[in-house]
Design a protein around this motif. Structure first.
Motif, mmCIF file in Angstrom:
data_model
loop_
_atom_site.group_PDB
_atom_site.id
_atom_site.type_symbol
_atom_site.label_atom_id
_atom_site.label_comp_id
_atom_site.label_asym_id
_atom_site.label_seq_id
_atom_site.Cartn_x
_atom_site.Cartn_y
_atom_site.Cartn_z
ATOM 1 N N LEU A 188 0.817 -1.213 0.000
ATOM 2 C CA LEU A 188 0.000 0.000 0.000
ATOM 3 C C LEU A 188 0.849 1.261 0.000
ATOM 4 N N ASP A 189 2.064 1.179 0.551
ATOM 5 C CA ASP A 189 2.897 2.383 0.602
ATOM 6 C C ASP A 189 3.483 2.744 -0.751
ATOM 7 N N ARG A 190 3.290 1.884 -1.757
ATOM 8 C CA ARG A 190 3.768 2.192 -3.101
ATOM 9 C C ARG A 190 2.619 2.517 -4.056
ATOM 10 N N ILE A 191 1.403 2.528 -3.529
ATOM 11 C CA ILE A 191 0.235 2.903 -4.329
ATOM 12 C C ILE A 191 0.155 4.424 -4.395
ATOM 13 N N ILE A 192 -0.102 4.944 -5.581
ATOM 14 C CA ILE A 192 -0.208 6.396 -5.758
ATOM 15 C C ILE A 192 -1.678 6.811 -5.796
ATOM 16 N N THR A 193 -2.476 6.141 -6.635
ATOM 17 C CA THR A 193 -3.920 6.420 -6.692
ATOM 18 C C THR A 193 -4.674 5.124 -6.957
ATOM 19 N N ILE A 194 -5.929 5.088 -6.520
ATOM 20 C CA ILE A 194 -6.830 3.990 -6.877
ATOM 21 C C ILE A 194 -8.212 4.564 -7.166
ATOM 22 N N LYS A 195 -8.915 3.917 -8.063
ATOM 23 C CA LYS A 195 -10.304 4.294 -8.347
ATOM 24 C C LYS A 195 -11.028 3.079 -8.922
ATOM 25 N N LYS A 196 -12.333 3.118 -8.855
ATOM 26 C CA LYS A 196 -13.136 2.009 -9.370
ATOM 27 C C LYS A 196 -12.955 1.901 -10.882
ATOM 28 N N SER A 197 -12.764 0.669 -11.366
ATOM 29 C CA SER A 197 -12.570 0.434 -12.793
ATOM 30 C C SER A 197 -13.903 0.190 -13.484
ATOM 31 N N THR A 198 -13.933 0.483 -14.766
ATOM 32 C CA THR A 198 -15.137 0.213 -15.565
ATOM 33 C C THR A 198 -15.189 -1.254 -16.002
ATOM 34 N N LYS A 199 -14.091 -1.978 -15.801
ATOM 35 C CA LYS A 199 -14.025 -3.381 -16.214
ATOM 36 C C LYS A 199 -14.679 -4.272 -15.160
ATOM 37 N N ASN A 200 -15.143 -5.435 -15.604
ATOM 38 C CA ASN A 200 -15.784 -6.377 -14.700
ATOM 39 C C ASN A 200 -14.744 -7.038 -13.793
ATOM 40 N N PHE A 201 -15.168 -7.335 -12.584
ATOM 41 C CA PHE A 201 -14.305 -7.985 -11.603
ATOM 42 C C PHE A 201 -14.064 -9.436 -12.002
ATOM 43 N N VAL A 202 -12.800 -9.874 -11.906
ATOM 44 C CA VAL A 202 -12.436 -11.255 -12.232
ATOM 45 C C VAL A 202 -12.148 -12.002 -10.941
ATOM 46 N N SER A 203 -12.957 -13.025 -10.661
ATOM 47 C CA SER A 203 -12.758 -13.831 -9.456
ATOM 48 C C SER A 203 -11.724 -14.927 -9.720
ATOM 49 N N ASP A 204 -11.166 -15.443 -8.636
ATOM 50 C CA ASP A 204 -10.270 -16.595 -8.714
ATOM 51 C C ASP A 204 -10.787 -17.629 -7.716
ATOM 52 N N LEU A 205 -11.495 -18.615 -8.239
ATOM 53 C CA LEU A 205 -12.125 -19.608 -7.384
ATOM 54 C C LEU A 205 -11.106 -20.500 -6.685
ATOM 55 N N THR A 206 -9.878 -20.517 -7.190
ATOM 56 C CA THR A 206 -8.844 -21.367 -6.577
ATOM 57 C C THR A 206 -8.160 -20.677 -5.394
ATOM 58 N N PHE A 207 -8.378 -19.373 -5.238
ATOM 59 C CA PHE A 207 -7.707 -18.632 -4.168
ATOM 60 C C PHE A 207 -8.428 -18.864 -2.842
ATOM 61 N N ASN A 208 -7.682 -19.333 -1.866
ATOM 62 C CA ASN A 208 -8.217 -19.568 -0.530
ATOM 63 C C ASN A 208 -7.352 -18.802 0.460
ATOM 64 N N SER A 209 -7.899 -17.751 1.016
ATOM 65 C CA SER A 209 -7.110 -16.887 1.898
ATOM 66 C C SER A 209 -6.680 -17.601 3.175
ATOM 67 N N ASP A 210 -7.409 -18.657 3.565
ATOM 68 C CA ASP A 210 -7.067 -19.370 4.795
ATOM 69 C C ASP A 210 -5.838 -20.262 4.623
ATOM 70 N N THR A 211 -5.606 -20.723 3.395
ATOM 71 C CA THR A 211 -4.490 -21.652 3.161
ATOM 72 C C THR A 211 -3.361 -21.062 2.324
ATOM 73 N N PHE A 212 -3.596 -19.891 1.724
ATOM 74 C CA PHE A 212 -2.621 -19.325 0.777
ATOM 75 C C PHE A 212 -1.265 -19.088 1.434
ATOM 76 N N TYR A 213 -1.262 -18.652 2.706
ATOM 77 C CA TYR A 213 -0.015 -18.298 3.385
ATOM 78 C C TYR A 213 0.480 -19.370 4.357
ATOM 79 N N LYS A 214 -0.132 -20.550 4.345
ATOM 80 C CA LYS A 214 0.200 -21.539 5.375
ATOM 81 C C LYS A 214 1.640 -22.050 5.277
ATOM 82 N N ASP A 215 2.255 -22.004 4.090
ATOM 83 C CA ASP A 215 3.619 -22.515 3.917
ATOM 84 C C ASP A 215 4.651 -21.408 3.784
ATOM 85 N N ALA A 216 4.287 -20.188 4.154
ATOM 86 C CA ALA A 216 5.213 -19.066 3.950
ATOM 87 C C ALA A 216 5.263 -18.155 5.172
ATOM 88 N N ILE A 217 6.407 -17.525 5.333
ATOM 89 C CA ILE A 217 6.563 -16.435 6.301
ATOM 90 C C ILE A 217 6.454 -15.134 5.516
#
Length: 573
Positions: free
Chosen positions: A215-244
């Motif tokens: 976030l400290d390298r973000i300059i600006t953000i705004k809502k896009s006119t493009k449709n949101f793309v989901s990733d059904l394979t992404f699981n926030s509970d397990t994504f970081y389980k093998d990493a520091i």
């Protein structure tokens, strides 16, 4: 007084508008801004009446919510804060609100100990401590880690809303490595905090992998006119389980990491594990061995390096090698410090003896880069390694490494006005081996031949035009020999006659001086430099060992050549 969510959104929006002194705000402008904010938060049009905003202004002016906002009207139609530094976010919490917060804290504390509320523990403590300090006006009893100067926190709430509503964003971003910012569409899935720094995880495109943006390298953000793309394979509970940390490679398997921690540091690691997979393998009188099942990433190395001499990597070998290199580089950074005393000493030696040696000017990392780039260039371009001329013109990318802070300090201590006039790369090896008899470096290289008084012995070898200049030019010149290898008498170190640099000598004078003088052998470590004056008598022997002696020879002057003559390799520093 209880305030509903829409009202709070309106107050915050009006507050943000009135803080902006670069625009004049009419009542209609405020109504429009409030309507836009409500649409952004709720995702639907909400009819905001003129009377609603007028009542909001009246409420903010009053002390019912503890705001007492200094809102004034000027020119009969524009609204602003009389105090330019005012904001409702700086207002103290009212007694009524404090009472409600106290009740909320008491209620939440009843659930501490239940697994479902484990993550609320620190939140409740923070809230309780804040309520206590507000009610009693005493100093805080708990000091939580915080960084008020951390950039990018203003994007947290917006990003949270975009993730919640599954909306794509157009983001302008500049990483620390990028030379300029770039704007692209991003599909955010998760906000992640690590070591008091925030990241947003998502994708740029459907067919691209997940990436994290700080976030400290973000300059600006705004809502896009493009449709949101989901990733059904992404699981926030397990994504970081093998990493520091936040650096995750989805296709990388975790590795067994073995670490030995000495007895002094072991209690800190055992009571605050590196990772949930941490296990104690063994212990002895000197320390503890632990294991981790994690991906090898930057954050893991940072954790290990943070314990300094108190920890040692046992396995895997790749991690062990990386940590060793980084520790060597860390020590190198201290050893390559050049102080004023060093600079004064080498400047005096150059003036009175005609040469000076200074080790540890370039780090081992710098030298590795230089060797790699030179070897690659020679291989790709079929150049003669034993004496490649015009090195900087052929390889301008070397300037970023060569012309570093130490280089500039050293050069300026000799002559702050100098520029580069020549650059040669020598690679003496068992394959390309030679000796050089006693001589002075008199010729300079120029762009074209122009007969000039005092300039003699013109030559043109393979397009390189050389000439012996007047003595004032030679005396103003000095060379820096940057050693890429440890140089000793065995692999052809330069031999010099101290004090022989004051004038141009003829052959008889050279023979007389060298026959009656004891030469100094210039043994220089890798990363060190030798400064020499061109009139200094010097020679070198063949290498007698199976070891290379690579040197970058750079020459400098601060005098402009007469009669329109130009140095062939002139480069401003």
């Amino acid at each position: 007084m209880a305030v509903n969510k829409n009202a709070l959104i309106r107050y915050k929006t009006i507050d943000k508008c009135l803080q902006n002194n670069f625009r004049q705000w009419t009542l209609n402008d405020l109504i429009e801004a409030v309507s836009d904010a409500l649409y952004e938060y709720e995702g639907k049009d909400i009819d905001v009446s003129k009377r609603t905003v007028q009542l909001d202004l009246q409420m903010m002016r009053s002390d019912k919510l503890g705001y007492n906002a200094p809102i004034v009207v000027y020119d009969r139609k524009y609204y602003k804060y009389e105090d330019d530094n005012y904001s409702i976010t700086n207002s103290p919490i009212s007694n009524q609100d404090l009472t409600k917060l106290s009740e909320a804290v008491s209620f939440l504390k009843q659930f501490q100990g239940f697994s479902h509320f484990d993550e609320l523990g620190s939140m409740v403590q923070k809230l309780e401590d804040h309520v206590y300090t507000q009610k009693t006006h005493e100093k805080s009893l708990i000091d939580f880690e915080k960084n008020d100067n951390l950039k990018g926190l203003q994007f947290l709430d917006k990003l949270y809303q975009f993730i919640l509503k599954k909306e794509a964003i157009d983001i302008t971003y500049q990483s620390f490595k990028a030379r300029q910012e770039s704007t692209f569409t991003f599909h955010p899935y998760l906000l992640k905090e690590f070591r008091n720094r925030w990241f947003v995880i998502g994708k740029r495109k459907t067919n691209e992998g997940l990436m994290n943006l700080a976030l400290d390298r973000i300059i600006t953000i705004k809502k896009s006119t493009k449709n949101f793309v989901s990733d059904l394979t992404f699981n926030s509970d397990t994504f970081y389980k093998d990493a520091i940390g936040v650096s995750v490679s989805p296709n990388m398997a975790p590795e067994k990491v073995l670490l030995y921690i000495n007895h002094k540091h072991a209690p800190y690691v055992l009571t605050k594990p590196f990772h949930h997979s941490q296990k104690e393998v063994s212990r002895d009188n000197y320390g503890v061995t632990i294991s981790l099942d994690v991906q090898l990433n930057f954050e893991l190395e940072k954790e290990i390096l943070g314990l300094g001499e108190g920890i040692k990597v046992i396995a895997p070998e790749r991690l062990k090698r990386n940590i060793k290199e980084r520790l060597y580089d860390a020590v190198d950074a201290y050893e390559t410090e050049i102080n004023d005393k060093n600079l004064r000493t080498i400047a005096k030696r150059l003036e009175y003896k005609g040469f000076g040696i200074l080790n540890h000017v370039y780090t081992k990392r710098d030298i590795r880069k230089l060797k790699a780039k030179l070897d690659y260039y020679l291989k790709e371009n079929d150049e003669q390694a034993f004496g490649m001329r015009k090195v900087i013109q052929k390889m301008p990318e070397l300037k970023d490494i060569l012309f570093n802070k130490n280089f500039r300090k050293l050069i300026r201590s000799i002559d702050k006005d100098v520029f580069l006039t020549k650059a040669i790369y020598f690679d003496k090896s068992p394959k390309d081996n030679w000796y050089v008899t006693w001589h002075q470096d008199v010729p300079i290289n120029v762009l074209e031949k122009k007969e000039t008084e005092g300039f003699k012995s013109w030559t043109n070898k393979k397009g390189v035009i050389s000439v012996c200049p007047t003595e004032d030019i030679s005396k103003n010149t000095f060379a820096m020999r940057i050693h890429l290898d440890d140089t000793t008498i065995k692999n052809g170190a330069l031999k010099v006659i101290p004090g022989s640099h004051h004038k141009r000598l003829n052959d008889d004078e050279i023979k007389l001086i060298t026959s009656n003088s004891i030469p100094f052998v210039s043994e220089v470590g890798s990363g060190g430099v030798q400064l020499i004056k061109p009139f200094l008598l010097h020679a070198s022997s063949e290498t007698t060992v199976q070891r290379r002696r690579r040197v970058l020879h750079l020459e400098f002057s601060s005098l402009v050549l007469p009669n329109g003559l130009e140095y062939a390799e002139k480069e401003l520093l």
